[in-house]
Design a protein around this motif. Structure first.
Motif, PDB file in Angstrom:
ATOM      1  N   GLN A  59       0.851  -1.189   0.000  1.00  0.00           N
ATOM      2  CA  GLN A  59       0.000   0.000   0.000  1.00  0.00           C
ATOM      3  C   GLN A  59       0.883   1.234   0.000  1.00  0.00           C
ATOM      4  N   PRO A  60       0.471   2.287  -0.722  1.00  0.00           N
ATOM      5  CA  PRO A  60      -0.700   2.396  -1.586  1.00  0.00           C
ATOM      6  C   PRO A  60      -0.557   1.566  -2.852  1.00  0.00           C
ATOM      7  N   PHE A  61      -1.648   1.460  -3.619  1.00  0.00           N
ATOM      8  CA  PHE A  61      -1.672   0.562  -4.765  1.00  0.00           C
ATOM      9  C   PHE A  61      -2.503   1.151  -5.898  1.00  0.00           C
ATOM     10  N   ALA A  62      -2.338   0.577  -7.097  1.00  0.00           N
ATOM     11  CA  ALA A  62      -3.208   0.871  -8.230  1.00  0.00           C
ATOM     12  C   ALA A  62      -4.375  -0.110  -8.201  1.00  0.00           C
ATOM     13  N   ILE A  63      -5.468   0.237  -8.835  1.00  0.00           N
ATOM     14  CA  ILE A  63      -6.718  -0.505  -8.664  1.00  0.00           C
ATOM     15  C   ILE A  63      -6.622  -1.959  -9.106  1.00  0.00           C
ATOM     16  N   GLY A  64      -5.754  -2.293 -10.030  1.00  0.00           N
ATOM     17  CA  GLY A  64      -5.625  -3.689 -10.422  1.00  0.00           C
ATOM     18  C   GLY A  64      -5.255  -4.594  -9.268  1.00  0.00           C
ATOM     19  N   ASP A  65      -4.502  -4.064  -8.300  1.00  0.00           N
ATOM     20  CA  ASP A  65      -4.098  -4.858  -7.133  1.00  0.00           C
ATOM     21  C   ASP A  65      -5.178  -4.907  -6.058  1.00  0.00           C
ATOM     22  N   GLY A  66      -6.244  -4.164  -6.247  1.00  0.00           N
ATOM     23  CA  GLY A  66      -7.368  -4.209  -5.305  1.00  0.00           C
ATOM     24  C   GLY A  66      -8.676  -4.210  -6.068  1.00  0.00           C
ATOM     25  N   VAL A  67      -8.716  -5.032  -7.128  1.00  0.00           N
ATOM     26  CA  VAL A  67      -9.785  -4.942  -8.117  1.00  0.00           C
ATOM     27  C   VAL A  67     -11.159  -5.272  -7.540  1.00  0.00           C
ATOM     28  N   ALA A  68     -11.233  -5.912  -6.389  1.00  0.00           N
ATOM     29  CA  ALA A  68     -12.538  -6.187  -5.782  1.00  0.00           C
ATOM     30  C   ALA A  68     -13.340  -4.904  -5.578  1.00  0.00           C
ATOM     31  N   LEU A  69     -12.647  -3.773  -5.428  1.00  0.00           N
ATOM     32  CA  LEU A  69     -13.341  -2.496  -5.263  1.00  0.00           C
ATOM     33  C   LEU A  69     -14.117  -2.112  -6.512  1.00  0.00           C
ATOM     34  N   LEU A  70     -13.763  -2.700  -7.657  1.00  0.00           N
ATOM     35  CA  LEU A  70     -14.480  -2.442  -8.915  1.00  0.00           C
ATOM     36  C   LEU A  70     -15.508  -3.520  -9.220  1.00  0.00           C
ATOM     37  N   GLU A  71     -15.479  -4.604  -8.500  1.00  0.00           N
ATOM     38  CA  GLU A  71     -16.310  -5.750  -8.857  1.00  0.00           C
ATOM     39  C   GLU A  71     -17.659  -5.762  -8.160  1.00  0.00           C
ATOM     40  N   HIS A  72     -17.821  -4.936  -7.147  1.00  0.00           N
ATOM     41  CA  HIS A  72     -19.046  -4.974  -6.361  1.00  0.00           C
ATOM     42  C   HIS A  72     -19.728  -3.611  -6.411  1.00  0.00           C
ATOM     43  N   HIS A  73     -20.624  -3.350  -5.496  1.00  0.00           N
ATOM     44  CA  HIS A  73     -21.353  -2.080  -5.476  1.00  0.00           C
ATOM     45  C   HIS A  73     -20.363  -0.912  -5.561  1.00  0.00           C
ATOM     46  N   PRO A  74     -20.673   0.126  -6.359  1.00  0.00           N
ATOM     47  CA  PRO A  74     -19.723   1.236  -6.485  1.00  0.00           C
ATOM     48  C   PRO A  74     -19.274   1.849  -5.158  1.00  0.00           C
TER      49      PRO A  74
END
Length: 384
Positions: free
Chosen positions: A165-180
């Protein structure tokens, strides 16, 4: 239930900077919940906040409630404007914000714990300069205030596990996979201004959070995440979601295409991000089909246009997309029948059931399974 897993507590670091948080509360006719919402913000242990209440032309008692809070607390100020929709109300608040970070709190939700202080402490403990976005998990509340109230953690709890951390979204992609869930975050004001990031100003609510999610998370590699819930989100009932989709059945598909336009404009090539977009496209098309069927005017054309934007390999690689939905994709794109067996998704489905049993509750897990079974036509394209 409590989020008591080992990673649930915010890592503690000494706050190195004196921060101010601007909390934007975009409001239209939510008098029933607004007092609780504003009180929960004002009672946050982190006190260096300004609360920007944006009255978006409410016709109920919302404006009076805002004014009462402003009269008692100098940190609260009111922007009273004609109705122009959720996105315009959020933008009015962001434009008027004087804090280092901006938070968005919806007026029918509320905060618990020390959300702002914990997120800022963690952001300040990281090396490499300021963090642009600090996210957390959240509580989902079904049937709030009734004897059937169900409280459970969100579906990305314990699923955001970046190598650093910190990271780019690919490394925490679950944040894009569920409710905004754009409201579970602090956004650095200079980041929003420097990238020209604002909400799209659609009429009404209109799922304006979807494009904002992509605009923010895909434009920085300075994201931080705290695996602990603070934000309490009153979840719409399944019936209300289907009913709203019936009123504007093409809206989910239109909003996905707006998100995809942003992904393409930004030149995103990370397959993890593209896969999350693929999953959302199939989900939103299924929601529309389930609400009104393929025979509704414009639905076939909208789905065909959307599916043409998807990569065949990424669709076929989705473990939780049913074989029937994959065949429907092939039908719309002129691909041959993939001959995917009915049991192909069983391992992934079993894993999802186990996750929900461990992280939510047996009652919510059963609710999820029953919902999946009810919405069959959204997955197979039946006109029902």
């Amino acid at each position: 239930m409590e989020a008591t897993n080992a990673g649930s507590r915010a890592p503690r670091g000494k706050r190195r900077f004196a921060h101010k948080v601007s909390v934007v509360v975009p409001t239209y006719n939510v008098e029933r919940y607004l007092d609780q919402c504003l009180t929960s913000i004002q009672m946050q242990p982190f006190a260096n906040v300004e609360v920007i209440c944006v009255n978006d032309g409410s016709t109920d008692g919302s404006l009076g409630i805002m004014q009462e809070h402003a009269a008692r607390d100098p940190r609260v100020r009111v922007i009273d404007k004609p109705n122009a929709g959720y996105g315009a109300a959020c933008n009015a608040g962001i434009d008027g914000a004087t804090g280092d970070y901006v938070a968005i709190v919806e007026p029918d939700d509320y905060l618990t714990g020390n959300m702002f202080g914990d997120l800022l402490d963690f952001a300040d403990s990281l090396d490499g300069g300021p963090v642009d976005i600090v996210k957390s998990s959240y509580w989902r509340i079904f049937n709030a205030g009734t004897p059937h109230e169900l409280r459970t953690v969100c579906l990305y709890q314990d699923r955001v596990n970046p190598p650093r951390q910190p990271f780019a979204i690919g490394d925490g992609v679950a944040l894009l996979e569920h409710h905004p869930s754009i409201w579970t975050a602090l956004y650095r004001k200079a980041f929003l201004d420097g990238r020209g990031i604002r909400f799209r100003e659609y009429p009404g609510a209109a799922w304006a959070d979807n494009p904002f999610l992509v605009e923010t998370l895909c434009q920085t590699d300075r994201i931080a995440y705290v695996n602990r819930p603070y934000y309490n989100y009153r979840e719409d009932t399944e019936e209300k979601l289907v009913s709203s989709t019936r009123r504007d059945p093409l809206l989910p598909i239109e909003r996905w295409n707006d998100m995809q336009d942003i992904v393409e404009r930004l030149g995103v090539t990370d397959e993890r991000v593209l896969s999350a977009q693929t999953k959302r496209a199939i989900s939103y098309c299924g929601l529309t089909i389930d609400a009104v069927g393929l025979g509704y005017p414009g639905v076939r054309e909208a789905i065909a246009q959307t599916y043409q934007r998807l990569d065949y390999g990424l669709v076929m690689g989705q473990p939780l997309v049913t074989p029937a939905a994959k065949r429907l994709f092939c039908e719309f794109t002129g691909r041959p029948d993939p001959q995917v067996g009915r049991l192909s998704m069983l391992p992934a489905a079993a894993g999802e059931v186990w996750y929900r049993l461990r992280h939510t509750s047996p009652s919510y897990t059963w609710f999820s399974i029953a919902s999946f079974m009810r919405h069959r036509r959204g997955r197979i394209g039946s006109k029902g």
